[in-house]
Design a protein around this motif. Structure first.
Motif, short mmCIF file in Angstrom:
data_model
loop_
_atom_site.label_atom_id
_atom_site.label_comp_id
_atom_site.label_asym_id
_atom_site.label_seq_id
_atom_site.Cartn_x
_atom_site.Cartn_y
_atom_site.Cartn_z
N THR A 1 -27.16 30.59 -25.10
CA THR A 1 -26.85 31.35 -26.31
C THR A 1 -28.10 31.96 -26.94
O THR A 1 -28.05 33.06 -27.49
CB THR A 1 -26.10 30.48 -27.34
OG1 THR A 1 -26.88 29.32 -27.63
CG2 THR A 1 -24.74 30.07 -26.81
N GLY A 2 -29.22 31.29 -26.84
CA GLY A 2 -30.46 31.83 -27.41
C GLY A 2 -30.94 33.06 -26.69
O GLY A 2 -31.29 34.08 -27.32
N SER A 3 -30.99 32.99 -25.35
CA SER A 3 -31.44 34.16 -24.59
C SER A 3 -30.45 35.31 -24.70
O SER A 3 -30.85 36.47 -24.78
CB SER A 3 -31.67 33.79 -23.12
OG SER A 3 -30.50 33.30 -22.51
N LEU A 4 -29.17 34.97 -24.75
CA LEU A 4 -28.15 36.00 -24.92
C LEU A 4 -28.31 36.69 -26.27
O LEU A 4 -28.29 37.93 -26.36
CB LEU A 4 -26.75 35.39 -24.81
CG LEU A 4 -25.59 36.36 -25.02
CD1 LEU A 4 -25.58 37.44 -23.96
CD2 LEU A 4 -24.28 35.59 -25.02
N ALA A 5 -28.49 35.93 -27.32
CA ALA A 5 -28.67 36.51 -28.66
C ALA A 5 -29.90 37.40 -28.72
O ALA A 5 -29.86 38.50 -29.29
CB ALA A 5 -28.75 35.39 -29.71
#
Length: 81
Positions: free
Chosen positions: A30-34
């Motif tokens: 979720t962090g890299s996607l965000a």
């Protein structure tokens, strides 16, 4: 417009490829996607602005009859100015 649009397009493609690599490699979280989707927002919005600004410039440069033909060729019909 063309040079800026090309540079923005290249940036968008590079970010999309990075996004694809994350998912293909199974490393997406979720962090890299965000972070990546946020990074995509700015150049995408700017590309749209550059594109539409060119249409405004064309509208302002054309005579009324040319604007009508321009709108027709772009598929807007007779109701757009």
């Amino acid at each position: 417009m063309l040079d800026e649009a090309r540079a923005l397009g290249a940036r968008i493609v590079a970010l999309e490829q990075e996004l694809d690599r994350l998912f293909a490699g199974g490393t997406a979280d979720t962090g890299s996607l965000a972070a990546l989707t946020a990074s995509l927002g700015s150049p995408s919005g700017r590309l749209r602005e550059v594109h539409l600004t060119t249409h405004i410039a064309m509208r302002d440069a054309l005579r009324p009859e040319q604007r009508a033909l321009y709108a027709q060729l772009r598929g807007y019909g007779s109701g757009h100015r």
